[in-house]
Scaffold this active site. Structure first.
Site, PDB file in Angstrom:
ATOM      1  N   GLU A 177     -48.282 -41.757  22.704  1.00  0.00           N
ATOM      2  CA  GLU A 177     -47.758 -41.208  21.548  1.00  0.00           C
ATOM      3  C   GLU A 177     -47.262 -41.950  19.982  1.00  0.00           C
ATOM      4  OE1 GLU A 177     -43.159 -39.375  19.573  1.00  0.00           O
ATOM      5  OE2 GLU A 177     -43.938 -39.228  21.887  1.00  0.00           O
ATOM      6  N   LYS A 222     -50.647 -37.418  21.043  1.00  0.00           N
ATOM      7  CA  LYS A 222     -49.658 -37.106  20.289  1.00  0.00           C
ATOM      8  C   LYS A 222     -49.182 -37.783  19.210  1.00  0.00           C
ATOM      9  CE  LYS A 222     -44.473 -35.298  20.500  1.00  0.00           C
ATOM     10  NZ  LYS A 222     -43.515 -35.212  21.426  1.00  0.00           N
ATOM     11  N   SER A 263     -42.985 -33.386  15.025  1.00  0.00           N
ATOM     12  CA  SER A 263     -42.560 -33.304  13.818  1.00  0.00           C
ATOM     13  C   SER A 263     -42.311 -34.903  12.880  1.00  0.00           C
ATOM     14  CB  SER A 263     -41.793 -32.122  13.835  1.00  0.00           C
ATOM     15  OG  SER A 263     -40.241 -32.594  15.064  1.00  0.00           O
ATOM     16  N   GLY A 264     -41.897 -35.509  13.558  1.00  0.00           N
ATOM     17  CA  GLY A 264     -41.265 -36.960  12.982  1.00  0.00           C
ATOM     18  C   GLY A 264     -40.182 -36.483  11.421  1.00  0.00           C
TER      19      GLY A 264
END
Length: 341
Positions: A177, A222, A263-264
């Site tokens: 990620e 991710k 979604s950040g």
């Protein structure tokens, strides 16, 4: 289920399913609970997560895996059933967050490097024995007119690669990620700046993974989507989808079985719309789905409100949001489906 890394990764990318990120640290979930005036305790955290994990319709049809915080991996539901068993009974795979968080990087003002490699091999053995079959490590990339530096991207990519190698050695699929922040300081960068930084970051990450002998067939990527800064103009859904897919096609080898977006900082609906546009509009060489925390949980948390009598309402809200994300993961989400709920 097969214990081969490739098979676990494939199961995580099951069509129409995605990952529930329920790995909030104690401090983070405390802040979430503050929004509903609920005190964070071991019991309240258990009750909240049990509400999600026992939402059978959502879990069985929309969730392929659950990322857990260490406390939750070893926790039991109110009836004494280990959460790992609750998750498995729903047909999902238990996973575990293993990093120790992003810490200020010495001599790199405004930038961080994620820690947690010390002792990780031993912890992974313990997590595997507890039932975890995948793990997650987050590298954080700050964005501004001058950031990130090459040094900070390289350091975070190197840590991600070392973590991934340790995971695969332990029989655990690593979620890699690298998050390019949309809400850092000052947070007014353009979508072009986001695209450039994301492309650079992913190129370096895959170089480091190759140098570490990590098997790409046994990882899940991710990434963040290519989005302008939180204080900048809002790009259209179509533009976000186009730029994100362009960067991924330039940088992510086809050997990677799947991409599960974070979604950040996006709103629930934004994250859903962007994913659906990518799935519907492009021919992709890898699977693509969601790995959402807030974007899956916010509505459920608010409906539950920390009250036992609202468990069913919280589960309904979670199920609706999971179904919307599931539709997005197949390219079938539409805005009017939100109004029909």
């Amino acid at each position: 289920m097969s214990e081969r890394l490739e098979d676990i990764a494939a199961a995580m990318m099951s069509a129409g399913k995605g990952l529930l990120a329920a790995d909030e640290s104690t401090a983070t979930i405390g802040k979430r609970f503050d929004t509903i005036a609920l005190t964070s305790s071991e019991t309240s955290r258990r009750d909240y997560r049990e509400m999600l994990f026992r939402a059978d319709e959502a879990m069985k049809t929309c969730i392929s895996g659950v990322i857990l915080f260490e406390e939750t991996l070893f926790q039991k539901a109110a009836d004494g059933t280990p959460f790992v068993d609750v998750i498995r009974a729903a047909g999902a795979i238990p996973g575990i967050k293993v990093d120790a968080g992003a810490k200020p990087m010495p001599l790199f003002p405004g930038e961080t490097v994620t820690e947690g490699l010390d002792g990780l091999a031993g912890r992974l053995k313990t997590y595997y024995e507890a039932g975890a079959r995948f793990a997650k490590w987050r590298g954080v990339i700050a964005v501004s007119d001058v950031l990130p530096s090459f040094g900070s991207v390289k350091a975070n990519a190197h840590a991600l690669a070392r973590y991934a190698a340790l995971c695969q050695q332990a029989g655990i699929v690593p979620i890699v990620e690298p998050e390019v922040l949309m809400d850092g300081k000052p947070g007014d960068h353009s979508i072009q700046r986001s695209e450039d930084v994301t492309e650079m970051t992913l190129r370096i990450v895959f170089e480091e993974l190759a140098d570490a002998n990590v098997s790409l067939e046994g990882i899940i990527l991710k990434p963040s989507m290519v989005i302008d800064g939180k204080k900048a103009r809002k790009a259209s859904v179509a533009e976000v989808a186009e730029r994100t897919v362009r960067v991924l096609k330039r940088t992510v080898p086809s050997a990677v079985p799947g991409i599960a977006f974070l979604s950040g900082g996006q709103s629930t609906e934004e994250a859903t719309a962007h994913l659906s546009a990518m799935k519907a509009g492009y021919d992709l060489p890898w699977g693509m789905t969601y790995s959402y925390g807030r974007a899956l949980q916010t509505e459920a948390l608010n409906a539950w409100g920390g009250k036992p009598e609202n468990v069913a309402a919280g589960q309904r809200a979670f199920t609706h949001r999971a179904k919307m994300c599931s539709l997005a993961a197949t390219g079938g989400w539409k805005k009017d489906l939100e109004k029909a709920a």
